[in-house]
Structures are given as C-alpha cells and as structure tokens.
Design a protein around this motif. Structure first.
Motif, PDB file in Angstrom:
ATOM      1  N   MET A 130      28.312  39.201  12.586  1.00 51.37           N
ATOM      2  CA  MET A 130      27.912  40.603  12.833  1.00 51.37           C
ATOM      3  C   MET A 130      26.922  40.666  13.982  1.00 51.37           C
ATOM      4  SD  MET A 130      29.299  42.731  10.586  1.00 51.37           S
ATOM      5  CE  MET A 130      30.803  41.887  10.863  1.00 51.37           C
ATOM      6  N   HIS A 179      28.616  40.120  17.172  1.00 53.27           N
ATOM      7  CA  HIS A 179      29.383  41.318  17.487  1.00 53.27           C
ATOM      8  C   HIS A 179      28.476  42.358  18.147  1.00 53.27           C
ATOM      9  CE1 HIS A 179      32.723  44.223  16.439  1.00 53.27           C
ATOM     10  NE2 HIS A 179      31.736  45.063  16.758  1.00 53.27           N
ATOM     11  N   GLN A 197      25.638  41.916  19.671  1.00 57.13           N
ATOM     12  CA  GLN A 197      25.202  41.484  20.993  1.00 57.13           C
ATOM     13  C   GLN A 197      26.287  41.714  22.052  1.00 57.13           C
ATOM     14  OE1 GLN A 197      22.307  40.875  21.914  1.00 57.13           O
ATOM     15  NE2 GLN A 197      21.373  40.766  19.862  1.00 57.13           N
ATOM     16  N   LEU A 198      27.547  41.354  21.683  1.00 57.00           N
ATOM     17  CA  LEU A 198      28.653  41.555  22.633  1.00 57.00           C
ATOM     18  C   LEU A 198      28.785  43.030  22.992  1.00 57.00           C
ATOM     19  CD1 LEU A 198      31.232  39.145  21.014  1.00 57.00           C
ATOM     20  CD2 LEU A 198      30.295  38.945  23.335  1.00 57.00           C
ATOM     21  N   HIS A 199      28.638  43.860  21.962  1.00 54.50           N
ATOM     22  CA  HIS A 199      28.739  45.290  22.181  1.00 54.50           C
ATOM     23  C   HIS A 199      27.623  45.786  23.112  1.00 54.50           C
ATOM     24  CE1 HIS A 199      30.203  49.174  20.015  1.00 54.50           C
ATOM     25  NE2 HIS A 199      30.104  49.327  21.332  1.00 54.50           N
ATOM     26  N   LYS A 212      27.872  52.611  16.340  1.00 54.88           N
ATOM     27  CA  LYS A 212      29.300  52.293  16.265  1.00 54.88           C
ATOM     28  C   LYS A 212      29.607  51.290  15.142  1.00 54.88           C
ATOM     29  CE  LYS A 212      33.480  52.531  17.616  1.00 54.88           C
ATOM     30  NZ  LYS A 212      34.120  51.624  18.532  1.00 54.88           N
ATOM     31  N   LEU A 213      28.740  50.295  15.060  1.00 51.24           N
ATOM     32  CA  LEU A 213      28.975  49.242  14.093  1.00 51.24           C
ATOM     33  C   LEU A 213      28.903  49.766  12.664  1.00 51.24           C
ATOM     34  CD1 LEU A 213      29.534  46.268  13.745  1.00 51.24           C
ATOM     35  CD2 LEU A 213      27.097  45.842  13.791  1.00 51.24           C
ATOM     36  N   THR A 219      29.576  46.585   5.548  1.00 48.93           N
ATOM     37  CA  THR A 219      30.608  45.676   6.037  1.00 48.93           C
ATOM     38  C   THR A 219      30.549  44.355   5.278  1.00 48.93           C
ATOM     39  OG1 THR A 219      30.327  46.647   8.184  1.00 48.93           O
ATOM     40  CG2 THR A 219      31.552  44.573   8.091  1.00 48.93           C
TER      41      THR A 219
END
Lengths: 884, 118
Positions: free
Chosen positions: A18, A21, A23-25, A46-47, A53
C-alpha cells in the motif's frame, strides 16, 4: 500455528505494498505538475481507506484451510453436543465396529506381521519340512540332516535351529517346568543378538554331548523368577535333575522364534540332550526335532535359496533313501510359517477369515451410521437450504458435514481402539496348558494405521452420501414445503432400503460362520475319543531327575500306585508314557513278521504308547478281541502288544491279528505277539482320521517319565491335593512335572483350544452383527413409518383398515429382509469355502445351519419391522393428518 | 444486506479479474498502481478502479495461481510489488475472453436491434 505467523507477515507485506502504491501515485501526481503536498493529498483520497483495503484483503486471505477447518470443527462439536442421543449411538456403534476390527487385527499383527526383533530380519527365512504322506508335514530336520544342510548351504545361507523341550528346573529350593529351546551353536550368532546380561551361547558350543550344562534365561522369565537380579550369572541350578550354570540373559525384545509363546530359557543342544547312547537325537535320522531357520546371505532371494535347497534335498534322498527319500525343504518368508512351521499352515486362512468377518462387522456399523446420518440429513435439509440460499457453496456445506462425521468417527474410533486393546488382551490372557501362550496385542503403527483407515473409511462411506443428499436439495422446493422435512423421498427410501437389505445379508453371513464354528465345537466336544475323559486326572512325573536307578523308578511307581488306589473316591489308577492329544512320545518303526521291508523303502512308523495292566480299565478303552495286559507280562515274559482296529485292518486285513507278530527293531526280530485289539481313538489331534496305534507293556519298554492316570467317582479337582500329598510322602523332592484333569489337558493346542477360540470369536462377531442389523432394520422401518405418517393418515381416513396399513408397512420390510437373506446365503456360501479345514463334524455348506440361522435372523428382523409398523397402525387418522 | 454487497462485488470482481489479466498480458510485469492506472486509461477514464477491490482481486488471482508476484523496483527506483501472468493465467485469460465474447454477443442480440455496436 505456522499459518498464524504467516498471517502476520502477510499483513506487513500488504502494508508495504500500500505504501509503495501511495508513493508511486504521488510521484505520478508530481510529474503531472502538482505540488508535493497536493500530490500526496490527491493520492490519499484516491486510495481510499487503507485500513478498509487491508481488511478486505485479510478476508480474502484468512479463510483458506486451517481457519475454515477450525470453524467447521467448532461448529461440528456444537452440533454433536446439540444431539447427544444421536452422537452417543453413532459413537457406540462405531466403537463396536472399530473395536472388533482392532482386536482381530492386533492379534493377527502380533502373530503374523511383526518381524523377528533381530538385525536385518528380512534375511531370515523359515525352512519348513514337507514330507509326502504326512499331512501336517514333519516338524523339523533330524539332527544329522540339519548338520548336512548347514554345511552344504554355507555359501548362501546360514542354517540354524532349535529343538523344543520341557525340562524340570530347580533353583532356590523350588522347581517348575520350563519351555526351552535347545539351540544349535550358531543360533544366536546367526540371529545377530546381543545378551542383556552375561553372554549367549557361543558358536562352537553345545553340539557335542557331554559338554558342561548351561543355560541362558529368557528376559521375562529372568524378571519373573529372579526379579531381574543380575546376581543370577554363574548361579548353579538343576535342569532335568542335573546341575547346570546360568551364563546369561537373552535380550528383552527377543521372545524366541515362535510368535505365540515366549521361551523361558535357551540351552545348548548338548544340555537338552546330554545322552548320545543308542537311538538319540544326535545320530537318528528319524527323530525330527530341529525346527530350523536360515539367514540368507545379502542378495540371495527366497527363490534362489529354494532351488539350491532342492539340489541338496535330492542328494540326501539318494544318499539316505530309507529316511530322507520323501523330504523336501520349503524356504519361505519366516512370517508365513507362523505360528508353527507346518507345511500346510491353516493359520493364515484362519486370520484372513476373521479379518473378513471383522470388515463385515465394520460395514454393518457403517451402514447403521449412514442410516442415522441420512435421517438427520433430511431433518437438516432446511438448514442446508437456507445456508445455500445465503450463499454457502455446496462444496463448503459438504465439507462441513463431512467434518462433523469425521469428528464423530474419530470419537468412536478412539473408543473402539481402547475396546479393541481390551478385547485382545482378554483373548491373550487365555491360559493354554503346555506352553505359555502369548497372544500379544502389539499396538504399533500398523494397528494404528489400520484403525485410522477404518475410521476414515467409515466417515467417508457413512458420511458422504448423506452429505451430498442433504446439500443437493433444490433450495426452492425445500423452502416452499412449509417446513416439512422430507424432500426427494423416493430415492432416499430406495437407498435406505438397499442399505437395510445389505445389513441383513452381512449379518446373515456373520451368523452362519458363527453357527458353523459353534456346531463344529459341539461336534468336537461330543466326539468319541476312544476313551472316557470325564473324572480323569493326569499327573506327569519324572523320577529320573532325582537320579533314581531303573529299579528305584519302578519301585517308586509301584508304591505310588498302591497308595493312590487306596484313596477314597479313586476307582482305578494306571501308568502310561503318552496321553492322547496331550504328551505324545513319538512313533516307532514296525516290521511285520514274514513281510520284509523291500530294499529302498522304510518300515512304516506307527504311534504307540507304553501302558500298564490297569490302563484299559482306567481310560475305559474297550478291547474288541483278545486280552488286556497282565501283571505277568513282565520284563522277562515274552513281549506282547495290543493293536487298535485301524492297525489290525491295515496289516492283517480280513484276518484276526491275535497271535500275529511284529518287531520294533528289524525284519529279523525279536518279535512281539499281538494279544488284543483295542477300539480306535483320537491320538494326536481331534481332527485326525483314524490312525494305526499300538500299546506295549511298560514293564517291557522302560521309560522314567510317566503319566499317572486316576479314574475317580469324585470330581478330579478334589483329588489333586490328596494325590500331591501321597507323592510327597514317598519322596519329599517330588518330581511332579504337571498335574491336570484330562478335561484341562484336552483344552490344549492340539485339543479344543482352536475350536473354542474360533467359536467364541465367531460367536461374538455374529452377535455383534445381529445386534447391528436389528438396530438398523428397526431404525429404517420406524423412520419410514414416521415419514409416511401423513400418507397413512390419508389412507386410513379414506377407509383403509389398520390391518391393511400394517400389511403395507410389513410387506415393504419383508421384501427387503428376503432380498437380504438371499444375498446373505450366497455370500455365506462363498465365504465358507475357505473353512473346510477348520471344521470338524460339519460341512461348510451344512444346510441345517444355513436354514436355522436364516430362520432365526428373518424372525428377529421381521419382529424389528413389526414393532414400528404396529405403532404406525395404531395412529389416530386425525392426529396423523395434522402431523407436522 | 451484507450478502447483497457481496454479490455486487462478486460481479465487479469477475470483470475486474479479466481486466487485470488482460492488462498483464498486454503490458508484461506491472505493479498494482500501474495496473490500476492502465485500466483507468484504457477505459478512457470511465472506470475508477477502487483499490479496496483491486488488491483483494489481485490476491485472489494469486491464490488461484493465475498470477505471481515479486518485489522489484519501479522506473524511478521505488520499491514495488510486481505481478506477472503465469501459464495457468494465460490459459484462464483465453478462456475468459472467449466466454466474455460469447456473453457480450448474446447480450448484444437481446439488447440492440436498433443500437448498432460494431
């Protein structure tokens, strides 16, 4: 456990994922021109909820295997507690089924399957002597044969062996009779054993008569008799009246080479047979005492060894045609020669038969359980339908129901194993006269695996079909039935009917086998033995151990007989060297006068007994011709003999044998006059065919070891203390080897024992089968009656008489019982083909047994149908219509 | 209520799984974020991939043996878990594609006598 740790680790991994994820975003957002802060905010929006989750993933992840399983087990345990009645019945039924099986398998395992506790036991082969014409085979090698085989087989097989003995043993002032092995010098070295104390018998020791006497104690005997005292080493004891030294103790696991009894001690052959004068073990080729084994050299197969043994047998047959002509040695897996290495070993068939009977009992138990579960499955169909409607997958529901069955099966199985251990200990504790019987219940991995297989089989056999049925139901139809439990009844009734017929069939097979065994036992117990075994006491004595001379021995017996005859209640007393179906002294070559034995053939060997003048009166053996022995037939009088009917017919067909003569030494005589003919009897085993036999006077064929036989008007048991007192009065160091009633003696291994064991085991199984079948039939019929309550109510309301209702229900039951009986009769006929060697006086297809057992079973099962049918008949139609 | 939600998610997961497999086939090994982005882009931003369903879906596919995962590094050197298609996954994708085409073809016949969709 591992699963739980894994769970933690995977939670951590998910968090990392997570994070990456996110960080990439953020990186992406930054690249598209956002400020670092804005980028982070947008990404988080967004997440969505990270925790949600994670939770969703955990749901996905956690469910597999262990957790589902634990859930199922918890649920199953709750269901079992909720229906204690059903649970108890199922567990008990299964305990009986598994118990019977574990007991039988435990015994078979102990006797047949466990290898000898020696290094590389797979190399050990039994060497079984097969002589043509002797149905049981000879018992072993003669010693000269043994020596030759041992020498000639050396390159591929080390032959070793032992002779059984029952010498008197005296230590610390009291004496008893031991079961011993007189072993060849290489016995322990070939087995590869190490002593638990002192030493064993060493190679090169004990095969020359006259060596100093010594013995190695068996472990149990050492514990029992000497309390495991290590001080026994070097102890001086008396063995058969002669001094001997204890040199060691055998290893604990080694109980001797016979799986059903444990040896008390091991002696060098020269200690058991110190005498080599005359016709003795050491030089006679017709005394077959050496029960032998071989250790095959690595890489040698049984078949290879067999062909080389055949070559040697051939050579010996040519060399010694008189004695070794028909002898063949069979090399076989040592386990297949148990319990005693007879060539035709019926024990394996016997075990196989009882394993099959055990499996039948288990099948009956399974069928009952399946019935109960099926009844419950229809009750639970609604529960299943609701769960299916709520999204439960079918496989999940089946798994859950199987877990329930498995749990019950495990409970029942554990109870069954305990029951089985107890049962086989019960059988193992049977005391057999002669040798101490050891039917050990070895609870090893095989028994465990067997019981577990039985349990798993039960769970699947009994549980799968009801589980599939319960969950197959169409959700709609069940839920729309307004709560009535049954759906798709016809198919289920069919299955339950089939199961019921199968139960009747299985139970009939068990009962027929039991019936045959019981009738065979009856026949054996009422068998005409040729003498009267009631109120007869046997006392075996051996005064030679007190170093009596021949004259002293004769004098001892004479005064003993006089004293015993004076006792109150004694009708007569006599002496003999053998007891029929008890101690047998062996055979004697017989040469008929005027009929020389053709060259290359051997004289027939015939069983005989040395008896005194009162023998025929005491044993009540009727003389058909001629006279009994007289006091006048003494040592110096002309030798005389009495033959039995079979011997008379065999040698002098159509003539009177009185006045005919035969010799025990050779064609040239000296000859013995036949003075009488006695009735035939049983001599070695109960199952034997009429056998030639003859008697000679004790005065003309001296033996020191004799049996005093006492016929009394009072029960034999009450005489025992009196007789012992009289013997001790003559000699305080009384050489009593054994004292028992003739009835006890007949209970031995050659007598009633196997018949009794077979009959009682089979009877227990038969009764178990009957019980299970009755419960099963009753259950099926009463369940069917309950299920049809409404229908019956309608029928009655429409005018059906009670009688008609009863007939309706009974007809159904009777049809199933009849079908079951038919299959059962066929099955029993097939199964009993293997029993022909185990039965005496009754044929394996004895119509009386088949018919009476079938009649008994059908009346009992019809009664089990009738009771619930009658209950249904008594229904009030109004109540029935409102039922449910 | 819970059942209803589960049912909806089931349907969604079904198609989502197909999209994930297809994406991995087209793009090769890819991390979760990349898969989500790619699906959103391919759909012309009509779909918003809910991560609360994406990760369970990935997990499910992995448990079923259709994809496998491995930690690696992204272009800009971020540590990320990469998913890639397995042999079984490729087979499953073929199968599901065929099924999907069939379903859509059937549905198309029902729904669209007037509305032409290629």
């Amino acid at each position: 456990m591992a699963e739980l740790f894994q769970k933690e680790a995977s939670d951590r991994e998910l968090a990392e994922e997570m994070e990456s994820h996110l960080q990439l975003h953020i990186d992406d957002n930054v690249r598209s021109g956002m400020s670092a802060e804005e980028a982070r905010r947008q990404a988080l929006i967004k997440l969505g909820g990270i925790e949600q989750t994670k939770e969703a993933c955990r749901d996905r992840k956690g469910l597999p295997m262990l957790e589902t399983f634990l859930q199922d087990v918890r649920f199953a345990a709750r269901m079992l507690r909720k229906n204690p009645g059903v649970t108890v019945v199922v567990v008990l039924t299964l305990a009986l089924g598994v118990g019977a099986n574990t007991a039988i398998f435990g015994l078979v395992n102990g006797v047949l399957l466990e290898r000898l506790p020696v290094p590389a036991p797979e190399q050990i082969a039994a060497l079984v002597i097969q002589g043509s014409g002797a149905p049981l085979g000879a018992l072993g090698f003669s010693y000269p044969q043994f020596v030759e085989f041992r020498k000639q087989t050396e390159p591929f097989c080390e032959v070793f062996g032992q002779a059984l003995g029952r010498p008197n043993f005296t230590a610390d002032g009291h004496s008893d009779t031991l079961a011993v092995s007189g072993v060849s010098s290489n016995y322990f070295s070939a087995l590869g054993l190490r002593p638990s104390l002192g030493r064993l018998i060493l190679p090169g020791e004990g095969e020359r008569p006259g060596e100093p006497a010594m013995l190695v104690l068996g472990y149990s005997f050492w514990q029992k008799r000497f309390g495991g005292d290590p001080g026994v080493l070097g102890k001086q004891v008396r063995l058969g009246g002669k001094p001997a030294t204890i040199v060691g103790v055998a290893p604990k696991e080694f109980r001797g080479q016979f799986s059903i009894f444990e040896m008390d001690a091991y002696l060098p052959l020269s200690t058991l047979y110190p005498d080599q004068s005359g016709n003795s073990l050491w030089n006679s080729r017709s005394i077959h005492m050496m029960l032998s084994l071989g250790r095959l050299k690595p890489g040698v197969t049984l078949a290879q060894a067999q062909s080389r043994f055949d070559v040697i047998s051939h050579r010996l047959a040519e060399q010694y045609p008189a004695t070794d002509k028909d002898i063949r040695v069979r090399v076989m897996d040592e386990r297949l020669s148990r319990p005693i290495p007879y060539a035709n070993n019926a024990f394996i068939i016997f075990s196989g038969l009882f394993l099959i009977l055990g499996a039948l009992v288990l099948l009956l138990a399974c069928t009952n359980i399946a019935n109960i579960l099926m009844a419950r499955a229809s009750v639970r169909q609604r529960e299943m339908a609701i769960r299916a409607a709520l999204g439960g997958a079918r496989s999940r529901l089946v798994r859950q129901m199987l877990t329930e069955t498995m749990l019950t099966a495990l409970l029942g199985g554990s109870a069954g194993v305990l029951l089985g251990a107890w049962l086989s200990r019960l059988v193992g504790s049977i005391h057999l006269s002669g040798f101490p019987l050891q039917l050990g219940f070895g609870f090893d991995w095989r028994v465990f695996a067997y019981a577990l297989t039985a349990v798993v089989f039960t769970a699947i056999f009994a549980g799968l079909s009801p589980a599939l049925r319960a969950t197959r139901a169409d959700v709609n139809s069940v839920l729309h039935q307004g709560g009535r439990a049954d759906a798709g009844g016809a198919a289920r009734h069919k299955v339950r009917g089939d199961l019921m017929a199968a139960q009747v069939a299985g139970s009939l097979m068990l009962l027929i086998v039991a019936g045959l065994f019981v009738r065979s036992l009856r026949a054996v117990e009422n068998m005409d033995l040729g003498f009267d075994p009631n109120r007869l006491l046997n006392v075996r004595l051996d005064p030679s151990i007190n170093n009596y001379s021949e004259t002293q021995t004769t004098e001892f017996y004479r005064s003993l007989e006089t004293r015993i005859r004076a006792l109150p209640g004694v009708q007569s007393a006599s002496l003999a060297s053998s007891v029929p179906i008890g101690y047998i002294r062996g055979k004697q070559s017989v040469y008929i006068e005027g009929r020389p034995v053709p060259p290359g053939q051997q004289a027939p060997a015939i069983l005989f007994n040395s008896v005194d003048s009162a023998y025929f009166e005491t044993l009540r053996v009727r003389l058909l011709l001629g006279r009994a022995f007289l006091e006048a037939d003494g040592e110096t009088a002309p030798p005389v003999a009495i033959v039995n009917e079979t011997m008379a017919k065999h040698f002098w067909p159509g003539e009177s044998p009185i006045g005919k003569r035969f010799s025990m030494t050779g064609d040239a005589g000296p000859f013995i006059d036949v003075v009488g003919v006695a009735r035939d009897g049983k001599y070695r085993t109960l199952a034997e065919d009429p056998e030639p036999y003859f008697y000679v006077p004790l005065a003309q064929s001296f033996t020191a070891e004799r049996v005093l036989q006492i016929r009394s008007s009072v029960p034999s048991e009450s005489l025992m203390p009196l007789v012992q007192r009289e013997i001790l009065a003559i000699d305080a160091h009384a050489p009593i080897e054994e004292i028992q009633t003739m009835k006890e003696s007949l209970g031995g291994a050659l007598g009633y024992f196997l018949f009794r064991l077979g009959a009682s085991l089979a009877a227990v199984m038969g009764l178990l089968g009957l019980l299970l079948a009755v419960v099963g039939v009753y259950g099926v019929v009463s369940y069917a009656a309950t299920q049809r309550t409404q229908e019956l109510g309608i029928r009655m309301a429409l005018g059906a008489s009670r009688r008609q209702v009863l007939a309706l229900l009974l007809r159904h039951g009777a049809q199933l019982v009849a079908a079951g009986l038919l299959f059962g009769l066929a099955g029993a006929w097939g199964l009993t083909r293997v029993m022909s060697n185990m039965l005496v006086g009754v044929s394996p297809s004895d119509p009386l047994t088949y018919l009476s057992v079938a009649a008994l079973l059908s009346s009992i099962t019809l009664l089990a149908c009738w009771i619930p049918a009658r209950r249904a008949m008594r229904l009030d139609p109004m109540v029935a219509l409102r039922y449910e | 209520m819970g059942d209803k939600a589960a049912e909806k998610r089931d349907v969604w997961q079904g198609t989502l799984a197909l999209m994930v497999l297809k994406t991995l086939q087209a793009m090769g090994p890819l991390h979760g974020y990349g898969i989500a982005r790619r699906i959103e882009q391919t759909s012309g931003d009509l779909l918003a991939v809910n991560y609360g369903t994406l990760y369970p879906a990935l997990l499910k596919l992995e448990q079923e043996g259709y994809i496998s995962s491995e930690w690696g590094f992204s272009d800009n050197n971020r540590k990320a878990k990469y998913y890639k298609l397995t042999r079984a996954g490729r087979k499953q994708l073929n199968k599901e594609e065929r099924e999907w085409e069939q379903t859509t073809a059937i549905l198309a016949r029902f729904l669209a006598p007037g509305e032409e969709r290629s």
